[in-house]
Design an enzyme around this catalytic site. Structure first.
Site, PDB file in Angstrom:
ATOM      1  N   LYS A  73      35.022  35.608  51.485  1.00 22.29           N
ATOM      2  CA  LYS A  73      33.706  35.998  50.967  1.00 22.29           C
ATOM      3  C   LYS A  73      32.653  34.921  51.279  1.00 22.29           C
ATOM      4  CE  LYS A  73      35.739  38.735  47.201  1.00 22.29           C
ATOM      5  NZ  LYS A  73      35.722  39.001  45.738  1.00 22.29           N
TER       6      LYS A  73
ATOM      7  N   TYR B 197      32.460  48.515  47.921  1.00 19.65           N
ATOM      8  CA  TYR B 197      32.825  48.357  46.500  1.00 19.65           C
ATOM      9  C   TYR B 197      32.443  49.589  45.670  1.00 19.65           C
ATOM     10  CZ  TYR B 197      34.226  43.432  46.852  1.00 19.65           C
ATOM     11  OH  TYR B 197      34.895  42.250  47.134  1.00 19.65           O
TER      12      TYR B 197
ATOM     13  N   PHE C 267      28.943  44.519  36.529  1.00 24.53           N
ATOM     14  CA  PHE C 267      28.744  43.431  37.491  1.00 24.53           C
ATOM     15  C   PHE C 267      28.458  43.930  38.909  1.00 24.53           C
ATOM     16  CE2 PHE C 267      33.387  44.138  37.100  1.00 24.53           C
ATOM     17  CZ  PHE C 267      33.728  44.425  38.425  1.00 24.53           C
TER      18      PHE C 267
ATOM     19  N   ARG D 179      47.890  39.586  47.951  1.00 27.35           N
ATOM     20  CA  ARG D 179      47.466  39.533  46.542  1.00 27.35           C
ATOM     21  C   ARG D 179      48.077  38.306  45.845  1.00 27.35           C
ATOM     22  NH1 ARG D 179      43.212  42.589  44.940  1.00 27.35           N
ATOM     23  NH2 ARG D 179      44.018  42.452  42.824  1.00 27.35           N
TER      24      ARG D 179
ATOM     25  N   THR E  40      41.983  37.609  39.771  1.00 23.62           N
ATOM     26  CA  THR E  40      40.540  37.724  40.020  1.00 23.62           C
ATOM     27  C   THR E  40      39.775  36.549  39.409  1.00 23.62           C
ATOM     28  OG1 THR E  40      40.850  40.124  39.819  1.00 23.62           O
ATOM     29  CG2 THR E  40      38.579  39.300  39.821  1.00 23.62           C
TER      30      THR E  40
ATOM     31  N   ARG F 247      42.571  31.290  44.906  1.00 25.44           N
ATOM     32  CA  ARG F 247      41.497  31.323  43.908  1.00 25.44           C
ATOM     33  C   ARG F 247      41.605  30.165  42.917  1.00 25.44           C
ATOM     34  NH1 ARG F 247      41.428  37.929  43.214  1.00 25.44           N
ATOM     35  NH2 ARG F 247      39.700  38.338  44.641  1.00 25.44           N
TER      36      ARG F 247
ATOM     37  N   ASN G 242      34.892  34.241  44.042  1.00 27.85           N
ATOM     38  CA  ASN G 242      36.322  33.906  44.050  1.00 27.85           C
ATOM     39  C   ASN G 242      36.934  33.873  45.455  1.00 27.85           C
ATOM     40  OD1 ASN G 242      36.333  36.618  44.507  1.00 27.85           O
ATOM     41  ND2 ASN G 242      37.393  37.191  42.627  1.00 27.85           N
TER      42      ASN G 242
ATOM     43  N   HIS H 287      39.027  38.282  49.262  1.00 29.32           N
ATOM     44  CA  HIS H 287      39.333  39.664  48.868  1.00 29.32           C
ATOM     45  C   HIS H 287      40.632  40.090  49.544  1.00 29.32           C
ATOM     46  CE1 HIS H 287      38.871  44.021  48.271  1.00 29.32           C
ATOM     47  NE2 HIS H 287      39.350  44.108  49.500  1.00 29.32           N
TER      48      HIS H 287
ATOM     49  N   GLU I  49      39.962  50.405  53.495  1.00 24.36           N
ATOM     50  CA  GLU I  49      39.219  49.165  53.760  1.00 24.36           C
ATOM     51  C   GLU I  49      39.385  48.689  55.206  1.00 24.36           C
ATOM     52  OE1 GLU I  49      40.411  46.431  50.675  1.00 24.36           O
ATOM     53  OE2 GLU I  49      39.151  47.443  49.186  1.00 24.36           O
TER      54      GLU I  49
HETATM   55  P1  GDP Z   1      40.068  41.789  42.898  1.00 18.64           P
HETATM   56  O1  GDP Z   1      40.865  42.976  43.395  1.00 18.64           O
HETATM   57  O2  GDP Z   1      40.922  40.704  42.327  1.00 18.64           O
HETATM   58  O3  GDP Z   1      39.098  41.259  43.926  1.00 18.64           O
HETATM   59  O4  GDP Z   1      39.190  42.275  41.640  1.00 18.64           O
HETATM   60  P2  GDP Z   1      38.386  43.639  41.344  1.00 18.64           P
HETATM   61  O5  GDP Z   1      38.717  44.707  42.358  1.00 18.64           O
HETATM   62  O6  GDP Z   1      38.598  43.959  39.909  1.00 18.64           O
HETATM   63  O7  GDP Z   1      36.858  43.214  41.486  1.00 18.64           O
HETATM   64  C1  GDP Z   1      36.233  43.105  42.764  1.00 18.64           C
HETATM   65  C2  GDP Z   1      35.386  41.854  42.783  1.00 18.64           C
HETATM   66  O8  GDP Z   1      34.330  41.995  41.825  1.00 18.64           O
HETATM   67  C3  GDP Z   1      36.109  40.573  42.349  1.00 18.64           C
HETATM   68  O9  GDP Z   1      36.879  39.968  43.358  1.00 18.64           O
HETATM   69  C4  GDP Z   1      34.934  39.707  41.922  1.00 18.64           C
HETATM   70  O10 GDP Z   1      34.243  39.141  43.059  1.00 18.64           O
HETATM   71  C5  GDP Z   1      34.035  40.739  41.238  1.00 18.64           C
HETATM   72  N1  GDP Z   1      34.300  40.827  39.793  1.00 18.64           N
HETATM   73  C6  GDP Z   1      35.411  41.360  39.181  1.00 18.64           C
HETATM   74  N2  GDP Z   1      35.320  41.297  37.853  1.00 18.64           N
HETATM   75  C7  GDP Z   1      34.115  40.709  37.592  1.00 18.64           C
HETATM   76  C8  GDP Z   1      33.420  40.364  36.372  1.00 18.64           C
HETATM   77  O11 GDP Z   1      33.902  40.590  35.261  1.00 18.64           O
HETATM   78  N3  GDP Z   1      32.185  39.779  36.517  1.00 18.64           N
HETATM   79  C9  GDP Z   1      31.635  39.537  37.750  1.00 18.64           C
HETATM   80  N4  GDP Z   1      30.413  38.948  37.789  1.00 18.64           N
HETATM   81  N5  GDP Z   1      32.252  39.842  38.901  1.00 18.64           N
HETATM   82  C10 GDP Z   1      33.483  40.418  38.830  1.00 18.64           C
END
Ligand code: GDP
Length: 145
Positions: A11, A51, A59, A87, A93, A104, A114, A117, A128
């Site tokens: 990212k 997304y 968010f 993963r 996350t 991370r 973080n 992805h 994707e």
């Molecule tokens: P991942 O699969 O671990 O990347 O997590 P998710 O699919 O749940 O979320 C996608 C991305 O959204 C994450 O990698 C973060 O960059 C962002 N994100 C997820 N949860 C939060 C949150 O609670 N707050 C904020 N600001 N960003 C979030």
């Protein structure tokens, strides 16, 4: 385990911190192969589409802002159990909850910024991968379809 392909992104925060090589090194050290890769500065529309599953989340706007804030490094990885392997290497996350030794835990600065992805399942990986790469752009070393 079966041969899989998955999409990963370094990212904008990871690119800014010069972590492309470190992230790829960790994936390769775990036995994954890079099937395709490129630098990309996502447009707002591209980030929103990527997304889309999160569009109802509070968010979402902030996430799109972050993902369009600078260039990304997008890549397709292949290998046995590639989806889960990526993963595991990424970690949770929220870096505060990520296991020691994960990308991370070692480099992320917040739950949003973080660094990396990785697709979270076979259907997501297919969507994707196709979002950023045409089939002809992907090397076929392990016989993955
Ligand atoms: P991942 O699969 O671990 O990347 O997590 P998710 O699919 O749940 O979320 C996608 C991305 O959204 C994450 O990698 C973060 O960059 C962002 N994100 C997820 N949860 C939060 C949150 O609670 N707050 C904020 N600001 N960003 C979030």
């Amino acid at each position: 385990m079966s041969l899989e392909r998955t999409l990963s992104i370094v990212k904008p925060d990871g690119v800014e911190k010069n972590l492309i090589g470190e992230v790829v090194r960790r994936f390769e050290a775990a036995g994954l192969r890079v099937a395709g890769a490129r630098m990309l500065h996502l447009s707002r529309r591209q980030a929103e589409g990527f997304y889309a599953v999160h569009q109802a989340r509070p968010f979402f706007a902030s996430l799109v802002e972050f993902m369009t804030s600078g260039p990304c490094f997008v890549m397709v990885l292949e290998g046995d159990g590639a989806i889960l392997k990526v993963r595991d290497l990424m970690g949770a996350t929220d870096p505060a909850k990520a296991a020691p030794g994960t990308i991370r835990k070692d480099f992320a600065s917040s739950i949003e910024r973080n660094v990396v992805h990785g697709s979270d399942g076979p259907d997501t990986a297919r969507f994707e991968t196709g979002y950023f790469f045409a089939e002809f752009e992907l090397a076929r070393r392990g016989g993955a379809a």
